[in-house]
Enzyme design. Structure first.
Site: not given
Length: 302
Positions: A35, A88
């Protein structure tokens, strides 16, 4: 070289993923989706669906988004026949990552749940040294400054953000890799700021005399240490696994290749459409949130 798209151009992507891809002979960073962020000289999109539609030539997607939105992006990528690499922790819940693994298997594409700390230089030799040892005790000390590593990132304290277990999962990924015996959680104390939904600190007690202290309020020097006592000597990992000492003697130390090693492994998986899905570190997080005694502490503000 294989084209790859990096989704989520935040701090970890800029600091680790972009240099790792740029330094690899296996990969070409062909597009980004974000974005706000972008990478100079690389086609950028703000809409993931548009990227999938306009760039069918990109077979691999690396997702560096926060855990909560990651499932929807991964599911779309797999449905489009793309291989997927997950930063992760690989998802917000265990069930959704198991679902992604089933999707990837059905689609014949690779899914890789990455744990970068397992690639630290001292981890593999630590595992090898411990393989035939009798472990008598383990202590994890994983304390860092959230303001330094996640500046202004409120998502880490929102539901699904995991709080201190975001960095704590690095330690859990190491102990689940190196210990020669299984462990499971017996108790936990969790410390929640009065204005936050995830813990800022935790103390954990496992079977086999394994304990851990995790804290996101550490100022000054940062602590990423694991000590393993055995009947024949003491092993310790420092600097997040980059340094290995046995009975106080330095065994392994070196430059950080954690993220380059992840991309090396992803290249291997893609060549054979294989997947590598390991959720053992997340199991301990889930158990802590199930068993943990909740303590309320002072409000936290960035």
């Amino acid at each position: 070289m294989t084209a790859i798209c990096l989704v989520g151009i935040g701090k970890i992507a800029v600091d680790q993923h972009v240099p790792a891809i740029g330094g690899s002979a296996d990969w070409e960073l062909a597009a980004t989706v974000s974005r706000a962020g972008s990478v100079d000289g690389v086609q950028s999109f703000t809409d993931f669906d548009q990227m999938l539609s306009e760039r069918p030539d990109i077979p691999v997607i690396s997702l560096c988004l926060p855990p909560v939105p990651r499932y929807d992006y991964a599911a779309k990528a797999i449905a489009a026949g793309r291989h997927v690499m997950l930063e992760k922790p690989p998802g917000a819940t265990l069930a959704e990552v198991y679902a992604l693994a089933d999707m990837a298997h059905a689609a014949g594409v690779s899914l890789y749940t990455t744990w970068h700390s397992r690639m630290a230089k001292g981890v593999a030799p630590a595992k090898a040294w411990l393989a035939d040892k009798t472990v008598t005790g383990v202590h994890i000390c994983w304390k860092e400054d959230v303001r330094r590593w996640h500046p202004g990132q409120d998502w880490v304290f929102a539901p699904g953000g995991m709080g201190v277990f975001d960095p704590g999962s690095n330690a859990l990924s190491i102990i689940t890799e190196i210990l020669p015996m299984p462990i499971h959680l017996r108790s936990a104390e969790l410390f929640f700021p009065e204005n936050r939904d995830t813990p800022i600190a935790a103390h954990m007690q496992w079977t086999q005399n394994v304990t851990g202290d995790f804290d996101w309020r550490q100022e000054g020097p940062q602590s990423w240490d694991i000590t393993v006592e055995t009947t024949t000597g003491t092993l310790s990992l420092h600097d997040g696994g980059a340094r290995l000492l046995i009975d106080g003697n330095e065994v392994a130390a070196g430059a950080d290749r954690e993220y380059p090693a992840l991309y090396d492994r992803m290249a291997e998986l893609v060549k054979t459409n294989a997947s590598e899905v390991d959720l053992s570190p997340m199991l301990h997080v889930a158990d802590a949130l199930t068993l943990g005694k909740r303590n309320v502490v002072a409000a936290f503000h960035f």
